[in-house]
Design an enzyme around this catalytic site. Structure first.
Site, PDB file in Angstrom:
ATOM      1  N   GLU A  44       0.876  -1.175   0.000  1.00  0.00           N
ATOM      2  CA  GLU A  44       0.000   0.000   0.000  1.00  0.00           C
ATOM      3  C   GLU A  44       0.906   1.215   0.000  1.00  0.00           C
ATOM      4  OE1 GLU A  44      -3.352   0.038  -0.048  1.00  0.00           O
ATOM      5  OE2 GLU A  44      -3.580  -2.130  -0.011  1.00  0.00           O
ATOM      6  N   CYS A  77      -2.111   9.455   2.717  1.00  0.00           N
ATOM      7  CA  CYS A  77      -1.652   8.885   1.443  1.00  0.00           C
ATOM      8  C   CYS A  77      -2.593   9.228   0.304  1.00  0.00           C
ATOM      9  CB  CYS A  77      -1.505   7.380   1.566  1.00  0.00           C
ATOM     10  SG  CYS A  77      -3.023   6.559   2.033  1.00  0.00           S
TER      11      CYS A  77
HETATM   12  P1  NAD Z   1       8.102   4.625   5.177  1.00  0.00           P
HETATM   13  O1  NAD Z   1       8.113   3.838   3.937  1.00  0.00           O
HETATM   14  O2  NAD Z   1       9.260   5.503   5.469  1.00  0.00           O
HETATM   15  O3  NAD Z   1       7.939   3.683   6.471  1.00  0.00           O
HETATM   16  C1  NAD Z   1       6.953   2.696   6.590  1.00  0.00           C
HETATM   17  C2  NAD Z   1       7.474   1.589   7.502  1.00  0.00           C
HETATM   18  O4  NAD Z   1       8.659   1.036   6.949  1.00  0.00           O
HETATM   19  C3  NAD Z   1       7.792   2.019   8.924  1.00  0.00           C
HETATM   20  O5  NAD Z   1       7.276   1.045   9.813  1.00  0.00           O
HETATM   21  C4  NAD Z   1       9.315   2.015   8.958  1.00  0.00           C
HETATM   22  O6  NAD Z   1       9.833   1.613  10.202  1.00  0.00           O
HETATM   23  C5  NAD Z   1       9.720   0.978   7.913  1.00  0.00           C
HETATM   24  N1  NAD Z   1      10.973   1.341   7.232  1.00  0.00           N
HETATM   25  C6  NAD Z   1      11.411   2.591   6.927  1.00  0.00           C
HETATM   26  N2  NAD Z   1      12.598   2.516   6.265  1.00  0.00           N
HETATM   27  C7  NAD Z   1      12.897   1.199   6.161  1.00  0.00           C
HETATM   28  C8  NAD Z   1      13.996   0.473   5.576  1.00  0.00           C
HETATM   29  N3  NAD Z   1      15.007   1.084   4.967  1.00  0.00           N
HETATM   30  N4  NAD Z   1      13.972  -0.876   5.639  1.00  0.00           N
HETATM   31  C9  NAD Z   1      12.949  -1.511   6.224  1.00  0.00           C
HETATM   32  N5  NAD Z   1      11.905  -0.877   6.804  1.00  0.00           N
HETATM   33  C10 NAD Z   1      11.867   0.455   6.778  1.00  0.00           C
HETATM   34  O7  NAD Z   1       6.745   5.447   5.106  1.00  0.00           O
HETATM   35  P2  NAD Z   1       6.205   6.530   6.103  1.00  0.00           P
HETATM   36  O8  NAD Z   1       7.101   7.734   6.048  1.00  0.00           O
HETATM   37  O9  NAD Z   1       5.919   5.934   7.440  1.00  0.00           O
HETATM   38  O10 NAD Z   1       4.802   6.886   5.405  1.00  0.00           O
HETATM   39  C11 NAD Z   1       4.725   7.768   4.329  1.00  0.00           C
HETATM   40  C12 NAD Z   1       4.476   7.067   3.007  1.00  0.00           C
HETATM   41  O11 NAD Z   1       3.518   6.058   3.152  1.00  0.00           O
HETATM   42  C13 NAD Z   1       3.909   8.011   1.953  1.00  0.00           C
HETATM   43  O12 NAD Z   1       4.495   7.719   0.698  1.00  0.00           O
HETATM   44  C14 NAD Z   1       2.443   7.651   1.912  1.00  0.00           C
HETATM   45  O13 NAD Z   1       1.786   7.953   0.711  1.00  0.00           O
HETATM   46  C15 NAD Z   1       2.501   6.193   2.174  1.00  0.00           C
HETATM   47  N6  NAD Z   1       1.236   5.735   2.724  1.00  0.00           N
HETATM   48  C16 NAD Z   1       0.459   4.903   1.983  1.00  0.00           C
HETATM   49  C17 NAD Z   1      -0.768   4.498   2.490  1.00  0.00           C
HETATM   50  C18 NAD Z   1      -1.691   3.587   1.716  1.00  0.00           C
HETATM   51  O14 NAD Z   1      -2.635   3.087   2.307  1.00  0.00           O
HETATM   52  N7  NAD Z   1      -1.472   3.354   0.438  1.00  0.00           N
HETATM   53  C19 NAD Z   1      -1.174   4.930   3.749  1.00  0.00           C
HETATM   54  C20 NAD Z   1      -0.338   5.750   4.463  1.00  0.00           C
HETATM   55  C21 NAD Z   1       0.874   6.146   3.954  1.00  0.00           C
END
Ligand code: NAD
Length: 477
Positions: A217, A251
Site C-alpha cells: 500500500e 496517502c
Molecule cells: P516509510 O516507507 O518511510 O515507512 C513505513 C514503515 O517502513 C515504517 O514502519 C518504517 O519503520 C519501515 N521502514 C522505513 N525505512 C525502512 C527500511 N530502509 N527498511 C525496512 N523498513 C523500513 O513510510 P512513512 O514515512 O511511514 O509513510 C509515508 C508514506 O507512506 C507516503 O508515501 C504515503 O503515501 C505512504 N502511505 C500509503 C498508504 C496507503 O494506504 N497506500 C497509507 C499511508 C501512507
C-alpha cells in the site's frame, strides 16, 4: 507515556513463537477467529482514551479526528468482518467442465500462515489494525511492526497486544530500520506493507528471498480535476477538508489540483473561505488542525515554499512543527505542465504529504488526462465535474487505485470496496472481503468419482473416436 521499556525478545524468537502458535492450529477455527476479532474490538473500545491521547501526542490529532479517521475506521472493519465472516468462510461450489464430469469441485478458503504487518506513522492505528482485522478474520497469526515515528501509539499497541492476545497469536516488534530489516530476513507467509515506494521496494526484495507474497500500500501524487463552477463553494470545502486533515499527511490526500486558468482566482477565493470556516483565521489555534510529524518532514515541506506563489497560508512555526493550510499557484506553461521528477516547481516533483496544495493551470480536461498519464499511476484520482462526459473521460482514459467523483478521501471508509494502488502506487488491495481474499488461499478441491470412468477416454491406447469427442468437449471450455 514513554516508549515501551518491555524487555525485547529477539526478533527470530518472536516470529518462531508466532509460527509455533499458528502451526498448533489455534488460529484457524471460525470460533477462534471470531474470538480474536472480539478481542481486537475490546482492545480499542476499552482503551479509547489511551489511543486518543497517543494520537494527540504523536500527531496532535484531536479526539474527534482520532475517532473519525482511525478508531472508527478499524471498528467498521471489525464489525463488517464479524457480520460476513461465516459467509466468506463457507466453501463455495466450483465449476467443473464437461470433460471432468461427474467430478465435483469446491473452493475451500484456508489461512496463509504468519503475516507481517508493517505500518506507517500517519494513521498509525488505522493502518496497523485495519490490515490486522483481515489477517485475523482469515485465520492467520500476525507480527505487527508499528511505525517508530508514532512512538506513543507504537508503545501503546506493544503494551496492549499481549493482554488481548495472550496466547501470542499476535505479537508486536517495535523499532525502526534495523528491527524491520531483521524482521524482513525472517520467513513470513504474507507481508502487508503500508508506506513509501522506496521502502516498498526494500520489502519486496526481502520477500522475494522467501517467495513471500506481498500487499504493498504505497503513495504517490493523487491529482484533482476541477471544473464545476456551479458548486464551487461545496467543492472547495470538500477539497480543503480532504487536503488539510491530518495536516495533509494522508496517502490519499489530494496532492495537486488541475483546472483551467480562468477558474484559478475563484477557486483560490473559495478555498480561502473554506479554510477559514473549518480552522478559523488562525489555524494554529484550532483543536482540529494537526502538526507535522518531525523536523525532517517539516523542513522538506517548508522548502517547497521557497519562491512559491503563495495564495493562502504559508506561515509556519518550526518549534511547534506547525505549517498553515497553504495553497500555491504554479505558473502556466507553454506546453502541458510536467508533474513528476522532471517538474520545474519542486512541489510537483514528488508526493507532498503535507498541507500544501498547488493549483496547476491546464488548457483542458484532455490535457489534464495527459498530465496524469505522463507519470506514475496515482493511488487516487478526484474529479469535481458535473459533466458526465468529463467524468467518463477521466474514468476511461486514466488508471489509478480509485476514482472518486465530487469528494476525496472518503473511499477509505467504504469498507466493502477494495482499497489499494496500481503500478507504482501499490499492489494488492484490502478492506472487507478484499482483505479476506488477500490474506486467504482459495483452494480448489476437486473430487473425481472412480465410476463412471470417463478418464479412460484419454488414456492410451488413444482411440480416434473417443479422443475426438474429448477434444471437442475440451475446446468448448
Ligand atoms: P516509510 O516507507 O518511510 O515507512 C513505513 C514503515 O517502513 C515504517 O514502519 C518504517 O519503520 C519501515 N521502514 C522505513 N525505512 C525502512 C527500511 N530502509 N527498511 C525496512 N523498513 C523500513 O513510510 P512513512 O514515512 O511511514 O509513510 C509515508 C508514506 O507512506 C507516503 O508515501 C504515503 O503515501 C505512504 N502511505 C500509503 C498508504 C496507503 O494506504 N497506500 C497509507 C499511508 C501512507
Amino acid at each position: 507515556m514513554a516508549p515501551s521499556t518491555l524487555t525485547r525478545t529477539p526478533v527470530p524468537d518472536t516470529v518462531a513463537a508466532v509460527r509455533t502458535l499458528y502451526e498448533s492450529g489455534a488460529t484457524a477455527p471460525l470460533s477462534a477467529r471470531v474470538r480474536r476479532l472480539h478481542a481486537l474490538r475490546a482492545m480499542l473500545t476499552e482503551n479509547e482514551s489511551a489511543f486518543e491521547q497517543a494520537l494527540w501526542s504523536d500527531l496532535r490529532k484531536s479526539s474527534a479526528e482520532a475517532q473519525l479517521t482511525e478508531i472508527s475506521v478499524v471498528m467498521a472493519e471489525i464489525n463488517h468482518a464479524l457480520r460476513h465472516l461465516r459467509r466468506w468462510a463457507r466453501p463455495k461450489r466450483g465449476p467443473v467442465p464437461p470433460t471432468l464430469l461427474p467430478g465435483r469441485a469446491r473452493l475451500v478458503p484456508e489461512p496463509l500462515g504468519v503475516v507481517l504487518v508493517i505500518a506507517p506513522w500517519n494513521y498509525p492505528v488505522q493502518l496497523l489494525l485495519s490490515p490486522l482485522t483481515g489477517v485475523l478474520a482469515a485465520g492467520n497469526a500476525a507480527v505487527l511492526k508499528p511505525s517508530e515515528l508514532a512512538p506513543e501509539t507504537s508503545a501503546l499497541v506493544t503494551r496492549l497486544v499481549p493482554h488481548y492476545f495472550s496466547d501470542g497469536a499476535v505479537r508486536v516488534v517495535e523499532g525502526g530500520v534495523p528491527e524491520t530489516t531483521e524482521l524482513l530476513a525472517q520467513r513470513f507467509d504474507h507481508i502487508v506493507f503500508t508506506g513509501s515506494g522506496t521502502v516498498g521496494r526494500v520489502v519486496m526484495r526481502a520477500a522475494a528471498e522467501h517467495l513471500t507474497p506481498v500487499t504493498l500500500e504505497l503513495g504517490g501524487k493523487s491529482p484533482v480535476w476541477f471544473d464545476d463552477d456551479a458548486h464551487l463553494k461545496a467543492v472547495a470545502r470538500r477539497l480543503a477538508w480532504a487536503k488539510f486533515t491530518n495536516a495533509g499527511q494522508t496517502c490519499v490526500a489530494p496532492d495537486y489540483v488541475m483546472t483551467t486558468p480562468d477558474r484559478v482566482p475563484a477557486l483560490v477565493d473559495a478555498l480561502r473561505s473554506a479554510v477559514e470556516e473549518m480552522w478559523g483565521t488562525d489555524p494554529s489555534t484550532s483543536q482540529d488542525y494537526g502538526r507535522i510529524v518531525n523536523d525532517r518532514q517539516f523542513d522538506r515541506l517548508v522548502g517547497y515554499l521557497d519562491g512559491a506563489d503563495v495564495q493562502i497560508g504559508g506561515t509556519y512555526d518550526r518549534g511547534e512543527r506547525y505549517l498553515a493550510p497553504t495553497v500555491v499557484t504554479v505558473p502556466g506553461t507553454d506546453g502541458r505542465p510536467v508533474v513528476g521528477p522532471d517538474a520545474a516547481p519542486p512541489v510537483l516533483r514528488e508526493e507532498i504529504f503535507g498541507p500544501i496544495l498547488p493549483i496547476v493551470p491546464v488548457a483542458s480536461a484532455e490535457e489534464a488526462v495527459q498530465v496524469i498519464n505522463d507519470w506514475d499511476k496515482p493511488l487516487a484520482l478526484y474529479v469535481f465535474s458535473s459533466s458526465p462526459r468529463i467524468r467518463r473521460l477521466f474514468e476511461q482514459s486514466t488508471s489509478s487505485g480509485a476514482v472518486v467523483h465530487n469528494a476525496a478521501l472518503v473511499h477509505v471508509a467504504a469498507t466493502g470496496l477494495p482499497f489499494g494502488g496500481v503500478g507504482p502506487s501499490g499492489m494488492g488491495a484490502y478492506h472487507g472481503s478484499y482483505s479476506w481474499r488477500s490474506f486467504s488461499h482459495e483452494k480448489p478441491v476437486l473430487s473425481m468419482p472412480l465410476w463412471p470412468d470417463a478418464l479412460r477416454l484419454v488414456q492410451p491406447p488413444l482411440h480416434g473416436r473417443g479422443v475426438r469427442f474429448v477434444r471437442q468437449l475440451m475446446r468448448r471450455g
